[in-house]
Design a protein around this motif. Structure first.
Motif, mmCIF file in Angstrom:
data_model
loop_
_atom_site.group_PDB
_atom_site.id
_atom_site.type_symbol
_atom_site.label_atom_id
_atom_site.label_comp_id
_atom_site.label_asym_id
_atom_site.label_seq_id
_atom_site.Cartn_x
_atom_site.Cartn_y
_atom_site.Cartn_z
ATOM 1 N N SER A 1 86.225 -6.198 19.225
ATOM 2 C CA SER A 1 85.725 -7.497 19.689
ATOM 3 C C SER A 1 85.600 -8.462 18.521
ATOM 4 C CB SER A 1 84.361 -7.323 20.359
ATOM 5 O OG SER A 1 84.439 -6.399 21.424
ATOM 6 N N GLU B 1 83.466 -10.750 17.998
ATOM 7 C CA GLU B 1 82.103 -10.947 17.499
ATOM 8 C C GLU B 1 81.624 -9.809 16.603
ATOM 9 O OE1 GLU B 1 81.792 -9.105 21.675
ATOM 10 O OE2 GLU B 1 83.021 -10.598 20.617
ATOM 11 N N ASP B 2 82.324 -8.668 16.622
ATOM 12 C CA ASP B 2 81.893 -7.514 15.818
ATOM 13 C C ASP B 2 82.652 -7.378 14.501
ATOM 14 O OD1 ASP B 2 80.090 -6.772 17.767
ATOM 15 O OD2 ASP B 2 81.520 -5.478 18.808
#
Length: 605
Positions: free
Chosen positions: A43, A45-46
């Motif tokens: 992801s 965001e990670d």
């Protein structure tokens, strides 16, 4: 993006930042870790947060040990303990064997003390010996370098070997013992080459002071500790950690998870369950891993004693297999859910003793199933597989006894043999020696410790950044890609191929950027991402010694050790290139040869 392309970009990023742009190793590794993470799956965001998480995990594994090792080294210098060890070697071997004494001193002292500190301590002795004998100056300083450089790269708790052990999942005690076994023949070979170089190269003794060097006489306290106390900060952690390793090895050798014919309390019911594979869903997991001949035995209407023995032998081959191929979330979902129900009943005190025992085992299965099975040690995987068998056949398989006398002793030794605790005790001993010899004030003692931690802090940052870089390569799927392209199912050739790869990669990194520690950190991180789940045919400790051996190859002007040897030994750059560089190359080649040899005759599986 193809994982091998990501690997190439990651390597290019590290080398380009360090070698071309001269960026600090910490920044280079963190930037490269972020680059790899951005290119790897996951992801959006990670992609940055997982780098920070990995950095923290890596620091948590090694920060305490590196900090304590730095304090031990500084205190041994300040108390005179290091000097006392050197003098003992000289008295034992005599002036005629002074080169052996200097090599042995460097070999021992570089286990807890950084190489540059050891070289600073011993060079004045080499100069003093030359003044008395008027010969062999180059031999003396090369002997110091041979002993110091080899343990600095192969034996924990120096940072490089320690990080490799942590990254590759190697027991610290095993790393110490195998590292020493590889290091000693290499040190002897290095000393032999040093004697040859001493005859071939004429190096004048320069008595003038050189900018950047210290006086010949280091500041050693007038009163030095007794020899045993001087050695204690070195031998105490080695003894504690080695004892733990020995007890663990003996406890694991019991192989208590092994199934016996008598462990099956109801053979007809057990045979029926294996044959029908109806309930529970986990039963096919045990049958599918058995060979076809055993499956034919199970298909019989009834079993003879020989049939039972064959089934048990085949099951043990699967239970004791390193690859945990039996477990799957779907197959054992019912077991985990059942443990939740029993836990609820336990709160109501509605369980029989047998149900309570089964709850303990099922809860442990639940706990272990949440861990990374590929990172389990061999004995942990064996126990997990046996527990899976017991919770699948609770009425027909007798629970095994895990808590034997040896296992309990090994559990206790894990407290005292933990590297963090062992080095903490050693640190207190080393600080006690400073108090007994120098009688410092608390403020002075605090400054000594602070000085040590300042040097250790830089190593911790670089080490943790290297760990984060290696973890991002794992996430990118480098290991699977390497295995698909190069393994070809040949375990022996695959294992040797990874030894060669680790050695070559570390040598390339060393030549390119100069730091052995950085070469070990980056090299082990890359290898860890590649070998996950691969049966090498030997203990991964040999990957670490191969990488350590490679990190000694090709020392030249970009290596801080080269300049320490040159300036403190008062040699010219040309003299160092003709002496220091080939001597380290000898250490590198011999230690790699020893690694390959030991991986064949002592695989430690």
């Amino acid at each position: 993006m193809d994982p091998l392309v990501i690997l190439a970009i990651g390597i290019a990023s590290v080398l380009g930042l360090i070698l071309i742009l001269r960026v600090n190793a910490f920044l280079a590794l963190i930037i490269s870790a972020i680059v790899v993470s951005l290119l790897a799956p996951g992801s959006v965001e990670d992609k940055i947060s997982r780098v920070a998480t990995s950095f923290g995990n890596s620091a948590g594994n090694i920060a305490i040990v590196i900090g304590l090792a730095a304090i031990i080294g500084e205190c041994m210098m300040a108390s005179g303990a290091a000097d006392r060890i050197v003098q003992a070697f000289l008295r034992l071997l005599g002036e005629k064997r002074a080169s052996w004494a200097l090599m042995g001193s460097g070999f021992v002292l570089s286990v807890p003390v950084f190489f540059d500190t050891v070289f600073y301590l011993l060079v004045p002795l080499a100069r003093s010996l030359f003044r008395r004998t008027n010969k062999n100056y180059l031999l003396y300083i090369l002997a110091i370098a041979a002993g110091g450089a080899i343990t600095h790269t192969l034996v924990p708790p120096t940072p490089g070997p320690l990080v490799m052990a942590t990254t590759l999942g190697i027991d610290i005690g095993v790393m110490m013992l195998v590292g020493a076994m590889v290091a000693f023949p290499a040190a002897v070979a290095g000393l032999a080459v040093s004697a040859w170089l001493n005859r071939m190269i004429e190096v004048p003794f320069r008595d003038d002071k050189v900018i950047g060097t210290e006086d010949d006489d280091p500041q050693i306290p007038q009163t030095t500790p007794p020899l045993f106390l001087s050695l204690l900060p070195v031998i105490l952690p080695v003894a504690l950690i080695s004892a733990n390793t020995a007890l663990e090895t003996m406890a694991n050798a019991e192989q208590t998870p092994r199934l016996t014919v008598t462990d099956v309390t109801d053979w007809p019911a057990f045979h029926t369950a294996l044959k029908d594979q109806s309930e529970p869903a986990a039963i096919p997991q045990f049958v599918n891993v058995l060979p076809e001949t055993t499956k034919e035995v199970i298909a019989k209407d009834s079993l003879t004693d020989d049939d039972k023995t064959e089934i048990v032998a085949a099951m043990n081959a699967a239970l004791l297999e390193k690859d945990p191929a039996i477990y799957s979330n779907e197959a054992f979902d019912a077991v985990v859910r059942k443990s939740w129900k029993i836990a609820a009943d336990l709160q109501n005190d509605q369980l029989t003793p047998q149900e309570k025992e089964m709850l303990t085992r099922e809860a442990l299965v639940n706990e272990l199933s949440q861990s990374d099975l590929k990172k389990m040690k061999v004995h942990e995987r064996q126990r997990f597989n046996r527990l899976l068998l017991e919770v699948t056949f609770p009425e027909t398989i007798k629970p095994h006894n895990w808590d034997t006398g040896l296992r309990n002793a090994a559990n206790i030794s894990m407290l005292f043999g933990n590297a963090n605790f062992a080095l903490l005790i050693s640190t207190l001993v080393a600080m006690g020696l400073v108090f007994s010899t120098r009688k410092p004030t608390l403020v002075e003692m605090s400054k000594t410790v602070e000085l040590a931690l300042m040097s250790g802090g830089v190593i911790i940052l670089i080490t943790a950044a290297g760990g984060a870089f290696g973890d991002m390569l794992k996430i990118a799927g480098i290991g699977e890609a390497i295995q698909d392209k190069f393994s070809n199912g040949d375990t022996k050739s695959t294992g040797i191929a990874f030894l060669v790869l680790g050695y070559s990669l570390a040598a390339l990194l060393k030549v390119a950027q100069g730091s052995s520690t950085t070469a070990m950190i980056v090299g082990s991180g890359m290898l860890a991402s590649m070998v996950t789940g691969i049966d090498l045919g030997f203990n991964p400790v040999y990957l670490a010694t191969a990488i350590g051996a490679g990190s000694l190859m090709g020392s030249w002007m970009n290596d801080s050790g080269f300049w320490i040897f040159t300036k403190m030994g008062r040699l010219t750059e040309s003299e160092s290139l003709r002496s220091w560089t080939p001597m380290l190359a000898t250490l590198s080649i011999v230690s790699f040869a020893m690694t390959v040899l030991l991986s064949k005759i002592l695989p430690l599986l």
